[in-house]
Motif scaffolding. Structure first.
Motif, mmCIF file in Angstrom:
data_model
loop_
_atom_site.group_PDB
_atom_site.id
_atom_site.type_symbol
_atom_site.label_atom_id
_atom_site.label_comp_id
_atom_site.label_asym_id
_atom_site.label_seq_id
_atom_site.Cartn_x
_atom_site.Cartn_y
_atom_site.Cartn_z
ATOM 1 N N GLY A 130 29.319 -26.132 0.559
ATOM 2 C CA GLY A 130 29.296 -24.679 0.598
ATOM 3 C C GLY A 130 29.166 -24.086 1.983
ATOM 4 N N ASP A 131 28.730 -22.822 1.988
ATOM 5 C CA ASP A 131 28.608 -22.081 3.231
ATOM 6 C C ASP A 131 27.324 -22.458 3.974
ATOM 7 N N GLN A 132 27.307 -22.129 5.244
ATOM 8 C CA GLN A 132 26.134 -22.408 6.073
ATOM 9 C C GLN A 132 24.935 -21.645 5.548
ATOM 10 N N PRO A 133 23.792 -22.333 5.359
ATOM 11 C CA PRO A 133 22.581 -21.638 4.909
ATOM 12 C C PRO A 133 22.183 -20.561 5.907
ATOM 13 N N LYS A 134 21.650 -19.497 5.408
ATOM 14 C CA LYS A 134 21.250 -18.385 6.251
ATOM 15 C C LYS A 134 20.011 -18.746 7.058
ATOM 16 N N SER A 135 20.074 -18.455 8.341
ATOM 17 C CA SER A 135 18.929 -18.679 9.221
ATOM 18 C C SER A 135 18.086 -17.411 9.282
ATOM 19 N N THR A 136 16.770 -17.581 9.192
ATOM 20 C CA THR A 136 15.864 -16.428 9.217
ATOM 21 C C THR A 136 14.841 -16.580 10.340
ATOM 22 N N THR A 137 14.293 -15.447 10.739
ATOM 23 C CA THR A 137 13.240 -15.436 11.746
ATOM 24 C C THR A 137 12.042 -14.673 11.206
ATOM 25 N N PHE A 138 10.876 -15.272 11.322
ATOM 26 C CA PHE A 138 9.653 -14.578 10.895
ATOM 27 C C PHE A 138 8.529 -14.936 11.859
ATOM 28 N N VAL A 139 7.512 -14.106 11.897
ATOM 29 C CA VAL A 139 6.399 -14.269 12.839
ATOM 30 C C VAL A 139 5.108 -14.493 12.052
ATOM 31 N N VAL A 140 4.336 -15.491 12.518
ATOM 32 C CA VAL A 140 3.070 -15.816 11.854
ATOM 33 C C VAL A 140 1.957 -15.860 12.897
ATOM 34 N N ASP A 141 0.825 -15.267 12.586
ATOM 35 C CA ASP A 141 -0.342 -15.318 13.457
ATOM 36 C C ASP A 141 -1.098 -16.614 13.166
ATOM 37 N N PRO A 142 -1.182 -17.561 14.127
ATOM 38 C CA PRO A 142 -1.878 -18.826 13.850
ATOM 39 C C PRO A 142 -3.378 -18.655 13.685
ATOM 40 N N GLY A 143 -3.897 -17.478 14.047
ATOM 41 C CA GLY A 143 -5.330 -17.240 13.913
ATOM 42 C C GLY A 143 -5.721 -16.568 12.630
ATOM 43 N N SER A 144 -4.790 -16.423 11.710
ATOM 44 C CA SER A 144 -5.083 -15.673 10.479
ATOM 45 C C SER A 144 -6.203 -16.318 9.650
ATOM 46 N N GLU A 145 -6.358 -17.642 9.744
ATOM 47 C CA GLU A 145 -7.367 -18.326 8.930
ATOM 48 C C GLU A 145 -8.766 -18.263 9.544
ATOM 49 N N VAL A 146 -8.851 -17.838 10.813
ATOM 50 C CA VAL A 146 -10.152 -17.910 11.492
ATOM 51 C C VAL A 146 -10.694 -16.544 11.891
ATOM 52 N N LYS A 147 -10.091 -15.484 11.380
ATOM 53 C CA LYS A 147 -10.521 -14.136 11.780
ATOM 54 C C LYS A 147 -12.010 -13.919 11.533
ATOM 55 N N ASN A 148 -12.520 -14.493 10.448
ATOM 56 C CA ASN A 148 -13.943 -14.304 10.128
ATOM 57 C C ASN A 148 -14.850 -15.162 11.018
ATOM 58 N N ASP A 149 -14.253 -16.108 11.777
ATOM 59 C CA ASP A 149 -15.047 -16.987 12.648
ATOM 60 C C ASP A 149 -15.024 -16.528 14.097
ATOM 61 N N ILE A 150 -14.454 -15.347 14.339
ATOM 62 C CA ILE A 150 -14.442 -14.758 15.680
ATOM 63 C C ILE A 150 -15.607 -13.763 15.762
ATOM 64 N N PRO A 151 -16.482 -13.823 16.754
ATOM 65 C CA PRO A 151 -16.362 -14.592 18.006
ATOM 66 C C PRO A 151 -17.234 -15.847 18.041
ATOM 67 N N LYS A 152 -17.876 -16.224 16.916
ATOM 68 C CA LYS A 152 -18.829 -17.326 16.991
ATOM 69 C C LYS A 152 -18.163 -18.664 17.315
ATOM 70 N N PHE A 153 -17.038 -18.947 16.658
ATOM 71 C CA PHE A 153 -16.391 -20.244 16.878
ATOM 72 C C PHE A 153 -15.022 -20.122 17.552
ATOM 73 N N PHE A 154 -14.411 -18.971 17.457
ATOM 74 C CA PHE A 154 -13.109 -18.743 18.073
ATOM 75 C C PHE A 154 -13.166 -17.431 18.857
ATOM 76 N N GLY A 155 -12.150 -17.190 19.693
ATOM 77 C CA GLY A 155 -12.115 -15.973 20.476
ATOM 78 C C GLY A 155 -10.807 -15.219 20.266
#
Length: 777
Positions: free
Chosen positions: A184-209
């Motif tokens: 078939g046809d070429q699969p569609k390429s997509t672009t998206f943005v992810v914040d790698p700190g999303s899982e640690v927001k509650n640990d800022i500023p004690k363990f992360f900055g």
């Protein structure tokens, strides 16, 4: 599928024993030598070393007998037999004895050598399929590990095959063909943005900055799971993706190294892809990393070389690295259909193809897979297979893929076949092209090599030299470097042991990776610059990055890239023996053993095989209490004559390397972990000193050394021995078979040629390829 097509694969010595006294055909020079110098220790009553000359047959029609008489020849030639303290033989008599058995041994070894059809090992199989199909794919995990013979796993003697293995080859072939073709046809390429700190927001500023939109991590985690990751939104499908992000150090003017990995986090079955190690600097840098990843994968980040725990990161200015949002784009394609599909299928419609299309595809594919022109009968066989399946109602695509998989299961693909049915003294031009490419690329010959074979110009000295240069200048030569050093220096065993983290807490994955890169880079530098192979014994330079330099105590090296670095004049480093990877693979992770390291040096640098210990002789184990040093135990061990025969050779090189701990760090004292009695149930304790290291020794030939630097000087005084050992290792690897007595003349000629070329490593590779032994079946 094509399993039924897989390949099914007297000289009398001068001494006609069983009774030496009756052996009338010994010759005037041989019989007196044996009677005077050998039978006393190797007769009916004594049989020292298990050798009884009165019962040893002189029949050289058996490989085991040839090998035994070869050992006798070598012991006498080296002056090891008769042993010290016994009357020394007259030089003329000794030469006559050796001459009288040399020719029969050479002839017997040559005639006993069978032309073994060598199967591709799993590394070669994977690289060959990749190059054949133009496809990056992992296949070797579908195949079992190969056995070694003569120190290498490309030795035809060890590469057996079975019905079960054929089934695994069929699965690998089908996997590769499916991956190479698309619909078939070429699969569609997509672009998206992810914040790698999303899982640690509650640990800022004690363990992360958080700084300038970048989430800061302060600690090193040596596990496989990081909270700084893009798991919030993963890759939607499998394919090649680009990960783009910004990173910068925090509260640090010095660069900090980080590691990026991709994982699908599938529990115990998780696939983890290491994207590499990188420098973060105070000035923000943008990184773009590409990788072929699986569905539902995410990138995660790890820091290298920082503390493993901080109670409260907000309580001070701690060094760390901040990572910005990650832009993920994919799946990516350079073209559509991909190059693999174009190479294999061309413009044929897999839904509407005809038998004529299948024949055209197979006619193009089979010669490339077989690495030579295909006969009409061979093409017809696979076309018939496709035809029969189509006639049975199978689709064109299914039938064609069955034919292609059958080609990849054929002995003509799986084996480096050499037709010696007519007893010809040389392999064909096509076989020579394959021998070259599998030596230097671990893969099939490319179009240019095959064209030289077709024109029958490959044997011309100028053409052959130019082709070898081309192969060595191609990036695929890195496969040769990795595979040869992986087996010669045992770098493949880098993960075989895990250093005791209580004692060697500084050891981490990046140090391990850097160690292997150092050894491979050192070999590659000697190869690229044609440097003298004596550099393996000692050198005035090393290959370092910042992590290794810190481990070795060498200043002024920055960055993650391995580069050539001059050594301080008094440095103990230099050469291969003091490289971290070599020192790690010769230790058990907790302790070092002069025996293990000594055997490694003898076998891999001096070409001296060490037999197993005699029966009922206990091994040497480190005294974990520290009451008895390993040297004291070995001194006692050597007091037993049957042990001293070998240990006087083994122990000295091992003692010289005792200056290095199990992770290759220089030491002057032994360390061990002492468990406090009151905390024995919890295993709590501390690292304590356990005695001084004594790296001195005396070689079996009498020379004394105080440390590893003096030991390396002694090795350099006898560099011919190392040159012969390395030449034999390289030639064994190049030919895919063990060497025998009949190869010794060729090895000597290669060595003589290399001496005139200042013993350059690149020149040595050329000399091996230019030798007549390289073109013999």
């Amino acid at each position: 599928m094509m399993c039924s097509q897989l390949l099914r694969f007297t000289i009398v010595f001068l001494i006609a024993v069983p009774c030496l006294a009756e052996a009338a055909d010994l010759g005037a020079s041989t019989k007196p030598f044996l009677v005077k110098h050998c039978v006393g220790c190797h007769g009916d009553d004594t049989k020292e070393g298990g050798l009884d000359l009165k019962t040893l047959t002189g029949d050289l029609s058996d490989r085991a007998h040839v090998e035994r008489w070869t050992r006798i020849y070598d012991r006498v030639a080296k002056g090891e037999m008769p042993p010290e303290g016994e009357p020394r033989p007259d030089a003329t008599l000794q030469r006559a004895f050796l001459a009288s058995i040399a020719m029969p041994l050479k002839s017997a070894d040559s005639q006993l050598r069978e032309v073994v059809q060598r199967r591709l090992n799993r590394e070669e199989y994977q690289f060959t399929v990749r190059d054949l199909l133009g496809l990056v794919i992992e296949l070797k995990q579908l195949l079992p590990e190969d056995q070694q013979a003569g120190g290498f796993d490309n030795n035809g003697e060890a590469l057996a095959i079975s019905a079960e293995l054929m089934g695994q080859y069929l699965k690998a072939a089908e996997t590769a063909i499916d991956a190479a073709t698309v619909h078939g046809d070429q699969p569609k390429s997509t672009t998206f943005v992810v914040d790698p700190g999303s899982e640690v927001k509650n640990d800022i500023p004690k363990f992360f900055g958080l700084e300038n939109g970048r989430t800061v991590i302060y600690t090193t985690d040596n596990g496989n799971y990081s909270k700084l990751a893009t798991r919030e939104k993963r890759t939607p499908t499998a394919g090649r993706y680009r990960f783009k992000f910004e990173a910068a150090t925090h509260h640090s003017s010095d660069p900090i190294i980080f590691n990026a990995r991709v994982s699908d986090f599938d529990g115990l079955a998780a696939t983890n892809i290491n994207l590499g190690y990188f420098d973060a600097t105070a000035k923000p840098k943008t990184f773009e990393l590409e990788a072929k990843v699986g569905e539902r994968s995410a990138i995660q980040f790890f820091l290298i070389g920082l503390t493993t725990w901080i109670n409260d990161a907000s309580s001070g200015e701690f060094a760390g690295v901040g990572f910005g949002p990650v832009e993920i784009t994919g799946p990516l394609f350079d073209q559509w259909p991909p190059a693999s599909h174009q190479t294999l299928i061309g413009d044929v419609d897999l839904k509407a193809g005809t038998l004529a299309d299948a024949e055209r595809i197979l006619r193009a594919f089979i010669p490339r897979a077989f690495r030579r022109p295909a006969t009409e009968a061979e093409v017809s066989r696979y076309v018939t297979l496709v035809k029969q399946r189509m006639a049975a109602g199978r689709s064109f695509e299914t039938s064609l893929k069955a034919g292609l998989a059958a080609v990849l299961c054929s002995p003509n693909f799986l084996y480096l076949r050499e037709d010696n049915s007519d007893g010809k003294p040389q392999i064909s031009d096509y076989e020579l092209a394959s021998r070259l490419s599998y030596f230097l690329w671990s893969s099939m010959p490319d179009t240019e090599l095959l064209e030289c074979a077709q024109k029958q110009t490959l044997r011309q000295p100028k053409v052959l030299h130019a082709q070898v240069e081309r192969l060595l200048n191609d990036p695929r030569r890195n496969r040769f470097i990795a595979d040869f050093t992986g087996q010669w220096l045992k770098l493949r065993q880098i993960d075989a042991t895990t250093p005791d983290a209580r004692v060697y807490a500084e050891f981490d994955d990046f140090l391990k990776v850097s160690m292997v890169a150092e050894s491979q880079g050192f070999f590659g530098t000697l190869l690229d610059e044609d440097l003298n192979i004596r550099n393996f014994l000692d050198s005035d330079f090393v290959m370092l990055n910042a992590r290794l330099a810190r481990h070795y105590g060498i200043e002024g090296v920055q960055g993650v890239e391995i580069r050539k670095t001059s050594l301080p004049k008094e440095s103990i480093r230099g050469g291969a023996l003091t490289q971290g990877a070599v020192l790690k693979v010769t230790a058990n992770g907790t302790n070092t053993s002069p025996v293990v390291r000594g055997v490694w040096v003898l076998e891999n640098f001096l070409g001296q095989t060490t037999p197993p210990p005699p029966p009922n002789v206990g091994g040497i184990e480190p005294d974990i209490r520290g009451a008895t040093t390993i040297r004291e135990q070995l001194d006692k061990h050597r007091s037993v004559e049957s042990c001293n025969v070998c240990h006087r050779h083994i122990d000295p090189p091992g003692f010289a390397l005792e200056s290095f701990d199990p992770v290759g760090k220089y030491r002057q004292q032994y360390l061990r972990f002492y468990v406090e009695p009151q905390f024995a149930d919890k295993g709590w304790g501390k690292v304590i000193k356990a005695g001084n290291v004594d790296p001195s020794g005396q070689l079996s030939t009498g020379e004394k050394f105080a440390d590893v630097k003096e030991f390396k000087k002694l090795l350099l005084q006898n560099e011919d021995r190392f040159a012969k050992c390395l030449t034999e290792k390289l030639t064994t690897y190049a030919l895919g078979r063990e060497l025998g007595f009949s190869d010794r003349e060729a090895i000597d000629d290669i060595l003589k040629q290399n001496v005139t070329q200042d013993r350059g490593l690149r020149s040595l590779v050329h000399a091996i390829i230019e030798s007549p032994v390289f073109v013999r079946p």
